[in-house]
Design a protein around this motif. Structure first.
Motif: not given
Length: 178
Positions: A57-64, A129-135
Motif C-alpha cells: 500500500l505505501p508503494l502504491l501511494e508513492e506510484l500515485h 488501492y481499496n481492494q488491496l486495503s480491504n481484501d
C-alpha cells in the motif's frame, strides 16, 4: 529478453526516466495509446497487480504521487487523465498508466487495444488501492469476463457514439479534440 519483459529493460536505462525516487520511476510509454501516456513502475520486481498485498500500500501511494507529479511537471491538467492499472496486463512488472483521455495515437490500432484501455479492464488506481486495503490481494479476473470485455463494441469514451471499426472511431476522437 522476452517482449513481455521490455519494461524492465527500459527502466534500467536511467535516460528513460522522467521522474524517479527510491522506489519507483516514471517513463514514457514506448507505444503510447494517447497524446500523453506515461508508466509509473516500482523498482522492486513485482510481476503484476496480482502479486500485490497489503504491505505494498505505501508503494502504491508513492506510484500515485509520481503519477500526479508527471502531470504537474509536464504542465498538464490532472482531470484530463486516467490513472489506472490493466486487469489483463500484457507486460511484466506492475505498472500504473497515466494516460490522457483523448486516446489520439497512431499506436492505437486494434479493437483489443481500445477495449483494454476503455472498458472495466482498465481499473482505476483507487479501485486497486481499496481492494488491496480491504481484501489484502487483487483477485484475477475470469477468462470469460476478460474475453467479453475485449469483444465489447467500439464505444467512444467521451459520448454515446459507437463505431464499426477503428478508423471510424479514431476519426470521431479527432472531432472531439477540435
Amino acid at each position: 529478453m522476452a517482449w513481455a519483459n521490455g519494461l524492465i529493460k527500459t527502466i534500467i536505462d536511467r535516460s528513460n526516466h522522467f521522474i524517479s525516487c527510491d522506489v519507483a520511476v516514471v517513463i514514457a510509454d514506448k507505444y503510447p495509446k494517447a497524446r500523453h501516456h506515461y508508466l509509473v513502475l516500482p523498482t522492486e520486481d513485482i510481476p503484476s497487480i496480482y502479486s500485490l498485498n497489503r504491505t505494498h500500500l505505501p508503494l502504491l501511494e508513492e506510484l500515485h504521487l509520481l503519477a500526479l507529479n508527471i502531470t504537474e511537471v509536464r504542465g498538464l491538467q490532472w482531470d484530463n487523465f486516467k490513472v489506472v492499472f490493466h486487469a489483463k496486463p500484457s507486460m511484466q512488472r506492475v505498472h500504473l498508466h497515466v494516460i490522457s483521455k483523448d486516446f489520439i495515437s497512431d499506436c492505437l490500432k486494434t479493437k483489443k487495444h481500445w477495449n483494454s484501455f476503455n472498458t472495466d479492464l482498465f481499473v482505476p488506481y483507487e479501485t486497486i488501492y481499496n481492494q488491496l486495503s480491504n481484501d489484502g490481494c487483487i483477485q484475477r479476473w475470469p477468462k470469460e469476463v476478460v474475453d467479453d470485455l475485449l469483444a465489447t463494441p467500439l464505444k467512444c469514451n467521451q459520448c454515446s457514439f459507437e463505431a464499426n471499426n477503428m478508423p471510424t472511431l479514431k476519426q470521431h476522437l479527432l472531432e472531439h479534440s477540435e
